[in-house]
Scaffold this motif. Structure first.
Motif, PDB file in Angstrom:
ATOM      1  N   SER A   3       0.993  -1.322  -0.182  1.00 46.89           N
ATOM      2  CA  SER A   3      -0.027   0.022  -0.153  1.00 46.89           C
ATOM      3  C   SER A   3       0.847   1.289  -0.062  1.00 46.89           C
ATOM      4  N   GLU A   5      -0.575   4.812   0.940  1.00 50.26           N
ATOM      5  CA  GLU A   5      -1.706   5.637   1.340  1.00 50.26           C
ATOM      6  C   GLU A   5      -1.367   7.035   0.873  1.00 50.26           C
ATOM      7  N   GLU A   8      -2.369   7.488  -2.619  1.00 45.77           N
ATOM      8  CA  GLU A   8      -3.654   7.464  -3.004  1.00 45.77           C
ATOM      9  C   GLU A   8      -4.459   8.339  -2.425  1.00 45.77           C
ATOM     10  N   LYS A   9      -4.036   9.085  -1.256  1.00 49.36           N
ATOM     11  CA  LYS A   9      -4.714  10.064  -0.717  1.00 49.36           C
ATOM     12  C   LYS A   9      -4.397  11.406  -1.460  1.00 49.36           C
ATOM     13  N   SER A  41      -6.219   0.907  -2.413  1.00 52.08           N
ATOM     14  CA  SER A  41      -6.327  -0.340  -1.336  1.00 52.08           C
ATOM     15  C   SER A  41      -7.173  -0.237  -0.041  1.00 52.08           C
ATOM     16  N   ASN A  42      -7.796   0.910  -0.056  1.00 51.20           N
ATOM     17  CA  ASN A  42      -8.774   1.131   0.901  1.00 51.20           C
ATOM     18  C   ASN A  42     -10.219   1.276   0.399  1.00 51.20           C
ATOM     19  N   TYR A  44     -12.854   2.966   1.337  1.00 56.71           N
ATOM     20  CA  TYR A  44     -13.560   4.182   1.269  1.00 56.71           C
ATOM     21  C   TYR A  44     -12.869   4.694   0.288  1.00 56.71           C
ATOM     22  N   ARG A  45     -11.631   4.832  -0.153  1.00 54.91           N
ATOM     23  CA  ARG A  45     -10.987   5.523  -1.204  1.00 54.91           C
ATOM     24  C   ARG A  45     -11.381   4.752  -2.631  1.00 54.91           C
ATOM     25  N   SER A  75     -17.761   7.389   4.136  1.00 58.95           N
ATOM     26  CA  SER A  75     -16.755   8.037   2.940  1.00 58.95           C
ATOM     27  C   SER A  75     -16.670   9.504   2.881  1.00 58.95           C
ATOM     28  N   HIS A  78     -13.978  10.550   5.410  1.00 55.78           N
ATOM     29  CA  HIS A  78     -12.530  10.131   4.761  1.00 55.78           C
ATOM     30  C   HIS A  78     -12.295  11.194   3.841  1.00 55.78           C
TER      31      HIS A  78
END
Length: 119
Positions: A3, A5, A8-9, A41-42, A44-45, A75, A78
């Motif tokens: 991952s 993150e 991704e974020k 990987s999440n 919510y994302r 979500s 997030h």
């Protein structure tokens, strides 16, 4: 689990929060074209990314208001947490990072399941 993150974020936050200029809009479109749901990987994302795509398919701006109206309440929380990850810089490195991690994720999942398959 493989991952990245932060990347991704950064991708999601840059799409949602960096739409004030034409340059930022171009970055958002590049990010959408460079990744798909499997790159995240999440859960919510993934839901947020799918919400971004649905909003853009309706020819609407993928901003907080439009996306939060079609994703779950969890979500939305997030989305709020992602605000400080937005950037107007080139997203190429972040896109490549999540693409590489998405390709590596099934290999690692298979490798981690190896001992249980042997017994």
């Amino acid at each position: 689990m493989v991952s990245d993150e932060r990347s991704e974020k950064t991708i999601i936050a840059s799409i949602i929060y960096s739409l004030d200029s034409d340059i930022s809009k171009g970055l958002a479109l590049d990010a959408i074209a460079g990744v798909d749901e499997s790159c995240f990987s999440n859960l919510y994302r993934r839901e947020i990314f799918n919400g971004i795509k649905r909003v853009m398919e309706r020819n609407c701006t993928p901003d907080f208001a439009n996306i939060s109206s079609i994703v779950s309440d969890e979500s939305v929380v997030h989305i709020c947490e992602l605000a400080n990850h937005a950037t107007t810089n080139d997203l190429t490195i972040a896109i490549e990072s999540v693409q590489n991690n998405a390709r590596a994720r099934p290999i690692e999942e298979f490798a981690l399941g190896g001992p249980t398959r042997l017994t």
